[in-house]
Design a protein around this motif. Structure first.
Motif, short mmCIF file in Angstrom:
data_model
loop_
_atom_site.label_atom_id
_atom_site.label_comp_id
_atom_site.label_asym_id
_atom_site.label_seq_id
_atom_site.Cartn_x
_atom_site.Cartn_y
_atom_site.Cartn_z
N ARG A 62 6.93 9.54 -2.96
CA ARG A 62 6.39 8.27 -3.42
C ARG A 62 5.79 7.43 -2.29
NH1 ARG A 62 8.56 7.61 -8.79
NH2 ARG A 62 9.94 9.37 -9.05
N VAL A 99 14.60 -3.94 -11.55
CA VAL A 99 15.75 -4.34 -12.37
C VAL A 99 16.84 -4.94 -11.48
CG1 VAL A 99 17.54 -3.48 -13.94
CG2 VAL A 99 15.22 -2.55 -14.07
N LEU A 103 20.76 2.53 -5.09
CA LEU A 103 20.58 3.75 -4.29
C LEU A 103 19.23 4.35 -4.66
CD1 LEU A 103 23.73 6.05 -4.49
CD2 LEU A 103 22.74 5.06 -2.43
C1 LIG Z 1 10.82 5.60 -12.39
S1 LIG Z 1 11.56 4.97 -10.92
C2 LIG Z 1 12.74 3.83 -11.60
C3 LIG Z 1 13.06 2.69 -10.64
C4 LIG Z 1 13.93 1.59 -11.22
N1 LIG Z 1 15.17 2.09 -11.75
C5 LIG Z 1 13.21 0.82 -12.30
O1 LIG Z 1 13.69 0.81 -13.44
O2 LIG Z 1 12.16 0.24 -12.03
C6 LIG Z 1 12.55 6.35 -10.44
C7 LIG Z 1 13.24 6.16 -9.11
O3 LIG Z 1 14.31 7.12 -9.03
C8 LIG Z 1 14.35 7.59 -7.70
N2 LIG Z 1 15.01 8.90 -7.68
C9 LIG Z 1 14.65 10.02 -8.35
N3 LIG Z 1 15.50 11.02 -8.07
C10 LIG Z 1 16.41 10.53 -7.19
C11 LIG Z 1 17.55 11.07 -6.53
N4 LIG Z 1 17.91 12.34 -6.71
N5 LIG Z 1 18.25 10.27 -5.70
C12 LIG Z 1 17.88 8.97 -5.51
N6 LIG Z 1 16.82 8.40 -6.11
C13 LIG Z 1 16.09 9.16 -6.95
C14 LIG Z 1 12.88 7.64 -7.27
O4 LIG Z 1 12.75 7.66 -5.86
C15 LIG Z 1 12.34 6.38 -7.92
O5 LIG Z 1 12.38 5.27 -7.07
#
Ligand SMILES: C[S@@+](CC[C@H](N)C(=O)[O-])C[C@H]1O[C@@H](n2cnc3c(N)ncnc32)[C@H](O)[C@@H]1O
Length: 256
Positions: free
Chosen positions: A6, A47, A61
């Protein structure tokens, strides 16, 4: 080269107008105003910040340094102290923390980004370890309406599908999606999200985000939670009162 998928796309995250209005939903799920919350995949803090305003403490995290940097900037700009909210680098499928939480959430479809069963098992193991007795977790994935067979028909093409376009400080930004590849056995879609900005008279490709999107039918999503030894507390089909299985989202709250 950065291993943060990202790194370039993070700057487009907060301008996406298609993200559901889920913040009041998560605020309403707080068990009390001093609840301690863990957000798995907190991203840019979309959020995390509004929840910090109404809970005791929230810990985020995320594995993307680019998304986290935006979250940390916002926490600083809003003068939210580390006693109220923190966000750190980590893998939500494998982490160690020094405290437990009343509520664990993973808004905007974070769970469907977990491509392998080992990652899914890891996340549930962490949820079990870090929930206080009586605590609950809420996970969300998109609802592949019409079933995977219907979704599948649209995939395996280089054609781009328009997703959204916005004007930010006089600059036009847009996102298209290439429905490139899918794994029908494991029911995983592999979209490419193409972010562009308008320069002069032309759209210029700026960033491409390649993610897995694992699909769950409503009953499969509940089953994966039950198979990990949890009990379902409540479920929703979206954030506007839709019944489970009838709306655009699958949202399930569960506990040990
Ligand atoms: C679609 S965004 C959602 C962000 C936030 N929860 C929101 O609702 O706006 C998905 C996030 O999950 C994180 N992510 C995906 N897989 C992950 C993992 N295995 N460990 C930590 N973060 C992860 C990505 O880096 C990204 O920032």
């Amino acid at each position: 080269m950065s291993d943060d998928i990202r790194a370039e796309a993070a700057k487009y995250y907060d301008v996406n107008p298609t993200i559901p209005d889920d913040i009041p939903f998560y605020q309403a799920r707080l068990p009390s105003s001093d609840a301690v919350v863990l957000e798995l995949g907190c991203g840019t803090g979309r959020v995390l910040l509004p929840l910090a305003a109404v809970c005791g403490f929230i810990y985020g995290l995320d594995q993307s340094q680019a998304m986290l940097a935006r979250c940390l900037q916002k926490l600083q700009a809003a003068a939210i102290p580390p006693t109220k909210a923190r966000a750190e680098h980590g893998d939500i499928t494998h982490f160690a923390l020094g405290q437990r939480f009343d509520l664990i959430i993973a808004p905007y479809r974070v769970f469907q980004l977990l491509e392998t069963d080992a990652q899914v098992d890891g996340l549930f193991q962490c949820v079990r370890t870090y929930l206080v007795p009586g605590g609950t977790c809420i996970l969300n994935v998109f609802h592949p309406q019409g079933g995977f067979a219907r979704v599948q028909q649209e995939w395996g093409t280089t054609t781009e599908v328009f997703r959204w376009e916005v004007l930010v400080d006089g600059v036009r930004l847009r996102c298209d999606e290439r429905l490139l590849r899918l794994d029908p056995e494991r029911r995983i879609l592999y979209p490419e999200l193409v972010y562009r900005r308008f320069v002069g008279d032309t759209w210029v490709e700026d960033a491409v985000l390649r993610i897995p999107r694992r699909c769950y039918a409503p009953e499969e999503f509940e089953q994966v939670i039950l198979d990990h030894g949890f009990r379902i507390v409540q479920r929703w089909g979206g954030y506007a009162g839709e019944r489970y299985g009838e709306g655009p989202e699958l949202v399930v709250q569960f506990g040990a």
